[in-house]
Design an enzyme around this catalytic site. Structure first.
Site, mmCIF file in Angstrom:
data_model
loop_
_atom_site.group_PDB
_atom_site.id
_atom_site.type_symbol
_atom_site.label_atom_id
_atom_site.label_comp_id
_atom_site.label_asym_id
_atom_site.label_seq_id
_atom_site.Cartn_x
_atom_site.Cartn_y
_atom_site.Cartn_z
ATOM 1 N N GLU A 160 6.049 -45.118 -15.038
ATOM 2 C CA GLU A 160 5.014 -44.970 -14.017
ATOM 3 C C GLU A 160 5.269 -45.810 -12.780
ATOM 4 O OE1 GLU A 160 1.166 -46.077 -15.625
ATOM 5 O OE2 GLU A 160 2.060 -47.604 -16.910
ATOM 6 N N GLY A 218 -6.076 -10.572 8.505
ATOM 7 C CA GLY A 218 -5.801 -10.976 9.886
ATOM 8 C C GLY A 218 -5.071 -9.902 10.655
ATOM 9 N N CYS A 248 1.528 -37.878 -19.297
ATOM 10 C CA CYS A 248 0.118 -38.046 -19.652
ATOM 11 C C CYS A 248 -0.751 -38.337 -18.437
ATOM 12 C CB CYS A 248 -0.052 -39.115 -20.719
ATOM 13 S SG CYS A 248 0.461 -40.750 -20.200
ATOM 14 N N SER A 295 6.661 -41.437 -21.560
ATOM 15 C CA SER A 295 5.599 -40.587 -21.020
ATOM 16 C C SER A 295 5.464 -40.909 -19.538
ATOM 17 C CB SER A 295 4.285 -40.848 -21.755
ATOM 18 O OG SER A 295 3.279 -40.006 -21.256
ATOM 19 N N ARG A 340 -1.740 -46.249 -26.056
ATOM 20 C CA ARG A 340 -1.229 -47.109 -24.985
ATOM 21 C C ARG A 340 -1.857 -48.486 -25.090
ATOM 22 N NH1 ARG A 340 -2.285 -45.475 -18.888
ATOM 23 N NH2 ARG A 340 -4.376 -46.147 -19.425
ATOM 24 N N ARG A 386 -3.120 2.965 8.664
ATOM 25 C CA ARG A 386 -3.388 1.654 8.038
ATOM 26 C C ARG A 386 -2.123 0.803 8.007
ATOM 27 N NH1 ARG A 386 -6.639 4.915 4.323
ATOM 28 N NH2 ARG A 386 -8.709 3.984 4.067
ATOM 29 N N MET A 446 -4.275 -5.987 11.881
ATOM 30 C CA MET A 446 -5.094 -4.802 12.128
ATOM 31 C C MET A 446 -5.169 -4.005 10.850
ATOM 32 S SD MET A 446 -4.531 -1.549 14.403
ATOM 33 C CE MET A 446 -4.494 -0.575 12.913
ATOM 34 N N TYR A 506 6.497 -32.434 -23.952
ATOM 35 C CA TYR A 506 5.056 -32.190 -24.040
ATOM 36 C C TYR A 506 4.335 -32.625 -22.778
ATOM 37 C CZ TYR A 506 4.195 -37.198 -24.961
ATOM 38 O OH TYR A 506 4.104 -38.555 -24.854
ATOM 39 N N LYS A 554 0.839 -1.200 0.000
ATOM 40 C CA LYS A 554 0.000 0.000 0.000
ATOM 41 C C LYS A 554 0.874 1.250 0.000
ATOM 42 C CE LYS A 554 -3.836 -0.480 2.246
ATOM 43 N NZ LYS A 554 -4.389 -0.910 3.540
ATOM 44 N N ARG A 603 -6.376 -44.442 -24.332
ATOM 45 C CA ARG A 603 -6.474 -45.561 -23.385
ATOM 46 C C ARG A 603 -7.278 -46.663 -24.044
ATOM 47 N NH1 ARG A 603 -7.921 -40.629 -19.670
ATOM 48 N NH2 ARG A 603 -8.731 -40.227 -21.748
ATOM 49 N N HIS A 631 -12.270 -42.530 -10.729
ATOM 50 C CA HIS A 631 -12.762 -42.871 -12.070
ATOM 51 C C HIS A 631 -13.769 -41.847 -12.564
ATOM 52 C CE1 HIS A 631 -15.520 -45.072 -14.850
ATOM 53 N NE2 HIS A 631 -14.373 -45.462 -15.374
ATOM 54 N N GLY A 669 3.748 -41.410 -16.194
ATOM 55 C CA GLY A 669 2.401 -41.639 -15.670
ATOM 56 C C GLY A 669 2.393 -41.124 -14.243
ATOM 57 N N THR A 670 2.066 -39.854 -14.106
ATOM 58 C CA THR A 670 2.242 -39.225 -12.795
ATOM 59 C C THR A 670 1.245 -39.739 -11.759
ATOM 60 O OG1 THR A 670 0.941 -37.380 -13.633
ATOM 61 C CG2 THR A 670 3.326 -37.146 -13.656
ATOM 62 N N ASN A 671 0.098 -40.239 -12.197
ATOM 63 C CA ASN A 671 -0.849 -40.777 -11.211
ATOM 64 C C ASN A 671 -0.233 -41.965 -10.479
ATOM 65 O OD1 ASN A 671 -2.717 -38.962 -12.074
ATOM 66 N ND2 ASN A 671 -3.877 -40.421 -13.305
ATOM 67 N N ASP A 672 0.240 -42.933 -11.254
ATOM 68 C CA ASP A 672 0.806 -44.121 -10.632
ATOM 69 C C ASP A 672 2.096 -43.781 -9.879
ATOM 70 O OD1 ASP A 672 -1.276 -45.495 -11.578
ATOM 71 O OD2 ASP A 672 -0.140 -47.019 -12.640
#
Lengths: 874, 874
Positions: B744, B101, B830, B763, B617, B92, B103, B850, B22, B561, B455, B765-768
């Protein structure tokens, strides 16, 4: 190209690379002045040159060979084609490492239509001479020209049938002459050439055959399986033949320098007068003890004993010697370190140290760690085994030992029958913690599913109980209490015998031979402990296991699995109350009861272990493992908990997990239910306080499982330390304790620097690490892991030997990071790999402080730890 | 200690660290020559010195403040306590980052019993003057002395009740005088001191209160949550008060330099004559459009417009300006970048580029990637929402959008009703692949279990279908077709509305506003693609998804898939035949049928994508996912396959896994059943051949899932390439294709150097990877992951944003190793993280080629990719 052929006088035992193992050994014995039939070795380099040069024969090589043959003729006073002093030779392959699959041996090379007659006359034994010649044709035809053996065998059978002869030994000279004629025809027919009559031609052909056999299929596969490089090549040994079957002043034998079964010092072996090598083993005539030679040929015997001693001292190990006596002249044909029983191995190693022949380190290096297992478990009587009927032999040898008993298919029945005094064997598709009461009373445990690290396998090894798992040929029907093996059905109460060392199940009862643990064992194990840089602890929580393990002097307990304490009925009831109740006061009451049990549990453990360190892992498994499964159990629990079956089912469903291995367990439970770990640490500390009051100072090491985030450790540690503080203040006392964590999810390894700032110790959970690094569920991988192993897609089972490329990398990353922020942190392993020698070598290498394994594997681990320390120091 | 106080004339916008946001902003506007009420800023350093010095007031600081007050009095011609030219100030806080949070504000500082009378006289408005004074006492008492607000409110209510007054605006001067007296009593009673009458004393007190508020609880928690360091401190701004309520030549307002909802250029805002700041927002009087000022005060309006333009050009963004007019004099109180809708954001960014104010890169940086989601999905009409009844709002916003429809509890019924023309919403405990027919016809999908990557969530995002998951307040009873929310029950056919952007479910139908994708959007997205170093592909296999995704110009498909193609009834039947049959000819017949379907599948995909790259895949899920579950299904399949129910059950049991996530799936299936992948690659190549015949050259990229060992890749690759070779020879043609693998399982990352020697692309497989690195099952973690997030044990959900410490380390290790042995290998992602902006920044950083994500997230990813490219280039 340099020198390609070495006389035995020119080499020594350090030239294995160039001369192969056998060549180097023959040269060494020659160098030591032992009576070795003369000969020479063609180098492995010559072999590789031949193979890479499109199998073109090298003129220089041929000249060198001719020159050495000439030298050999001079040295022996014999020569090829000589009517009176006939030189015959053997041709043998010999790579750096002994390697099955390559061409092995051609004997009697140099015989032909003419010289066979000289040999008959000279030895005065035409039968022998013709037999030698027909053997040469057969061996040569087979290994050099690739004529199938069965063609020769068929012809021989034909002749025997025609002549009405049963055994080869009944063949007369004329019979063999007939065979020789037929063999030569066969040879011609198959090769369109006559059997070579020129000894030199025979020799060159044999050498080329040995060279080429380096690349035959079996040899290639063997090299791949054993990681032997393909560019080593094999050497070829050409050696004068000597004959133990040339009369009554001749003979042949095999002897050990110490007793291979007991280790007792002194020559032990057998020999036959007027016989050739294979006759001793063939069992047609009964051989005599070598000691008889002392009377029969005292001078030869004296010479043998003194040379055998010389060899033993030289090789610093018990020797297995093949010898031949030809007309009162002793020849050594081979010497090698002798195979021996585990018991003998210890005795020999210790004696060799005490005789001043080897150092303690060398003694420790002499014992194969895995052989210790055999020493510590009973085994079946060998004679009885030979006549026993195998029901199946495809099981995995999960826990060594041998036992007989009656089959039962559920824990309850097994327990009942065992209490009635029966020897029982538990057969299950797979075991779960609820089977524990049946498992502890069983002589052996057999499952049709699961791998080497399944529940049954781990528990059995822990108890030192014989166990075979994953025995797929068994179709176990627990409901109908029967097991089908192909088309045979065994029922409850049938008697079987189980060999946990080999993974075999036999019909009926087989007598066993007890295990041994003698002075030699004790001495050598004490040296191993002295040498080892790595401590060895045990994974144990029951008093039986602990007492058994203490026999092996472990450096404390590396893993108390507290969940194993929750399955006795009265505890299980309270645990279920805690999990199922909706009311805080009910949950508290349940925990209070468990607290009282746990205090007693830990007191009992401390009592056994006194001031030795004890690592106690807080509760690890997911809650659903504690809940009932069958209908009867469900009804019982519902009644106890004042729930309807539907309510109970709903709660069970709520707790059921798709992938329990990756679910709500370990420290995640403590984040959700902080009172659980508080109760456990309270028990740990209160038990320690009681021990202190009775004069024993214990220093518990509290271990938090499944940590993957820094905050998990921070919060749980704060929580339990505050609770402990209160207890200590309340008791106006102080107990030293430490708090550590398991590294068992991969992420923990990557943040080991952050975790080690807050941890006193780490313990790698290699089972879980392996599961997550490979994405292999231990419970499911059985379906394909054997296929992977047999196809060599997996070179070894990573649940049994550390995967250096994956799990090992994580271990290295974690150790490095951990010591960056906390150089004094104590780091160990408490997974299954903690008892595996190859893995222990790795753990020593990366600088861990301890390994922890099942009590029965402690000595194996101690030995392996000492060996890896020695290997990495030298 | 250096200079601790800066006049607004001394600072600029780059001094945020020292003067706070400010303060720097007020200084910058002063520097630009804007009419800013005069003032000065006490530095953040002064604050930290005060706090670390045990809150001891520094004499030097006080001297500096006094000097600046004197300067302020000179500058304004006003002074504290002056009867005619009274100086009042606001105080201020203002940290570097805006931070709730702390004053905030004290207004009207300088008033006391005497000066309030002068103010009453000068403004000729006693009611206003007394109201100001009582506000000062209330604010000051609360924030400086910590007197609870409700005590003041209670007293005020009491007075209003006694006087029979309803609204504050009805209070007369005398009423406020009474309140002032009571407030002063209250102040005395609470602090045991009189309300300070000395303006300087008031000022020092207020400054100390601001300093101290840096360490109040809410501020500390906020800093922890947002990773703001604790040692920054806050600045304090002291500024002359100006009053828009000092007559009809005064006023106050708020204006945007462009329309915040549409982005249309031109001043847009509201103002009130004779009013103070909060009155505009309070809604008591109706404000007028700022454009009215053009008539009412033409000079002021001209001045405002030209200064607003100046600010916009200076800050290079649309501004949100607060202003006050005091007696025909214009003051700017604040300016900041204005909040706007997603649609306006695109319009403004594009216009600013076309007006030459910002570059394309700056335009791209102005868009919050996540806001794109909002732009592309319909949303509920805001007015209708305000009056709608919320049924539950604890669900996870799994896939954005808004939809109304009737509830159905099974896929079949949903499909039937949708075909009959109804709008349907599918309610399930969780979804499985067998629900797919019901999911595709639903307006929205709601589940009571599962997380953001369950899913239902993944499939819905793929389809761009509105979806709320893990809505724990819903008790869904699929059997009885009803859902209970607390004590309310909804049945099949009841109407609800679902907000997938917020995770809220409403009763009944709510009208929606459609999504927009206009010229500005297209232009900006084209710039983003031009700038980005990272390609963005889509995960898609259905024609609908592919067509939808193609609207966003993805750089091909990063993940087809194939298993999604196996659930149509006729295919499922053949797949089951393959799995269940014991006969090779039956299995072959099943595969042959599936082959024919798959050829058509791939042809259709190629047809849509033409020559754009497509990664296919090969089959990934474990076999048991294809087997029937319910009794009816079981009976049907048993009949079809000529099996007894018992046989079928036995086979299902055999295939059931304890931890399917870590089980027999991915390339492991191909090792066990090589014909499966051969069938798939045959379909891929035969379809490509057909395309080639019709003139389109496709280059399929074949991806092998779940590789963890080098040998897996070697063997499968050999196998499928040999098969492809045969097909090409048979067809006398050639198709370019590449073979890659997913990374993965963690182990794959460690052996990326070995794998990349044999792979054309990788590629992640970031989930696994995330599941295995944390040991979290996506299906089960819902039980504790929210608790972990709310407790800040997990700072973020690693399934939604990459875990740099664990998963990220593996990615880095793999990229480095892969490029060592194969510098040209193409590497992408992916998994779900491929569409997350923070994760994309990481992927740009480590040099991936990618990312691939759900079609609807493609523009989000494109923007994020462009932004991270810009950030990492500059």
């Amino acid at each position: 190209m340099g020198k390609q052929v070495y006389s035995f006088h020119e080499g020594n035992q350090d030239m294995r690379e160039l001369l192969g193992g056998k060549g180097a050994n023959l040269a060494e014995m020659t160098r030591l002045g032992l009576p070795i039939p003369a000969g020479f070795t063609i180098t492995t380099e010559a072999c590789m040159a031949y193979l890479t040069n499109h199998k073109k024969w090298d003129a220089e090589l041929q000249a060198e060979i001719d020159q050495h043959i000439e030298q050999l003729e001079n040295e022996t006073g014999k020569s090829f084609n000589s009517p009176h002093h006939l030189l015959l030779v053997s041709v043998r392959s010999g790579a750096k490492q002994s390697m099955p699959g390559m061409m092995d041996t051609i004997l009697n090379l140099g015989l032909n239509d003419k010289t066979v007659e000289s040999l008959a006359t000279e030895t005065n034994n035409p039968t022998f001479a013709y037999d030698c010649y027909r053997r040469l044709i057969q061996m040569y035809g087979n290994v050099v020209n690739g004529i199938p053996s069965y063609l020769f065998e068929d012809e021989l059978s034909q002749v025997k049938k025609q002549q009405g002869i049963q055994n080869d030994t009944d063949m007369k000279a004329s019979d063999w002459q007939l065979v020789i004629a037929i063999y030569k025809d066969l040879y011609h027919q198959q090769t369109e050439r006559d059997f070579p009559q020129n000894p030199k031609e025979q020799l060159y052909g044999a050498i080329e055959a040995v060279f080429s056999s380096w690349n035959n299929e079996r040899a290639k596969v063997y090299r791949q399986l054993n990681n032997i490089p393909n560019d080593l090549g094999t050497a070829v040994n050409i050696q004068e033949m000597v004959y133990g079957n040339s009369g009554n002043q001749s003979g042949t034998g095999v002897a050990f320098t110490r007793h291979p079964a007991t280790g007792k010092p002194g020559i032990f072996g057998e020999y036959l007068i007027n016989a050739q090598g294979e006759d001793v083993v063939a069992g047609i005539r009964t051989p005599k003890p070598v000691s008889d030679l002392a009377q029969a040929m005292p001078e030869i015997y004296q010479q043998f004993v003194s040379l055998a001693e010389k060899l033993e001292k030289h090789y610093k190990d018990m020797q297995d010697i093949e010898f031949t006596i030809e007309n009162e002249k002793l020849f050594f044909l081979q010497t090698r370190n002798g195979k021996r029983t585990a018991k003998a191995a210890f005795q020999i190693a210790v004696d060799l140290v005490e005789e001043g022949i080897i150092s303690k380190e060398e003694a420790v290096m002499q014992i194969e760690p895995k052989s210790v297992d055999k020493l510590l478990h009973p085994s079946f009587d060998q004679e009885a085994i030979d006549s026993a009927e195998i029901l199946t032999n495809v099981g995995l040898p999960a826990s060594p030992g041998a036992a007989s008993g009656r089959i039962y298919f559920d824990a309850e029945m097994a327990k009942e029958r065992a209490e009635a005094g029966e020897k029982v064997i538990l057969f299950r598709q797979e075991t779960s913690p609820e089977d524990i009461n049946g498992m502890v009373v069983s002589e052996a445990i057999v499952t049709s599913r699961g791998g080497m690290t399944s529940h049954a396998a781990v528990v059995a090894r822990g108890m030192g109980c014989c166990c075979v798992v994953g025995c797929q040929e068994l179709d176990i029907d627990e409901k109908n209490k029967q097991v089908t093996i192909f088309d045979e059905v065994l029922i409850e109460g049938d008697e079987v015998s189980v060999d946990g060392t080999k993974g075999v199940i036999y019909r009926g009862k087989i007598p066993t031979v007890p295990s041994t643990s003698d002075d030699a064992f004790q001495k050598l194990m004490a040296w191993a402990k002295e040498i080892s840089r790595l401590d060895v602890r045990m994974n144990a929580e029951t008093i039986n296991d602990i007492r058994m393990g203490l026999n092996f002097n472990p450096d404390g307990i590396g893993l108390v699995r507290t969940e194993h304490m929750f399955f006795a009925p009265e505890r299980l009831r309270e645990m279920r109350r805690f999990i199922l109740s909706q009311h805080a006061y009910d949950q508290k009451a349940a925990l209070d009861k468990i607290l009282r049990y746990q205090i007693e549990d830990f007191k009992a453990i401390y009592q056994e272990m006194q001031s030795h360190p004890v690592v106690i892992r807080l509760l690890d498994p997911p809650f659903h493992e504690f809940l009932p499964a069958g209908n009867r159990d469900m009804q019982m629990v519902a009644n106890q908990m004042n729930l309807t079956i539907n309510q109970l089912q709903a709660r069970i469903e709520e707790l059921t997990e798709v992938n329990p291995m990756l679910g709500h367990r370990g420290c995640r439970l403590a984040i959700s239910y902080p009172d659980l770990y508080k109760m456990q640490v309270e028990a740990i500390i209160r038990a320690a306080i009681k021990m202190k009051q009775s004069g024993v100072r214990v220093k518990p090491e509290i271990m938090i499982p499944l940590v993957g985030m820094k905050e998990e450790l921070t919060r749980i540690k704060e929580d339990i330390m505050a609770h402990i503080e209160n207890i200590l203040i309340e008791n106006k006392t102080y107990i030293a304790y430490s708090v550590g964590t398991m590294l068992e999810v991969p992420r923990a390894c990557f943040i080991a620097d952050e975790l080690s700032e807050q941890a006193d110790f780490f313990s790698f959970g290699t089972n879980d690490l392996t599961q997550m690094v490979y994405g292999f569920s231990r419970d499911d991988a059985g379906k394909f892991i054997n296929h992977y192993l047999s196809q060599n897609i997996l070179p070894f089972d990573p649940f049994q030997t550390i995967d250096r490329d994956g799990v090992g990398e994580l271990v290295k990353i974690a150790v490095k990071k951990a010591r960056q922020t906390n150089p004094n942190i104590k780091i160990g392993v408490c997974g299954e790999l903690g008892g595996d020698p190859d893995s222990i070598a790795f753990f020593t290498e990366v600088g861990l402080d301890y390994v922890s394994c099942s009590p029965f594997r402690v000595p194996v681990a101690q030995l392996a730890a000492a060996q890896s320390t020695i290997q990495q120091t030298t």
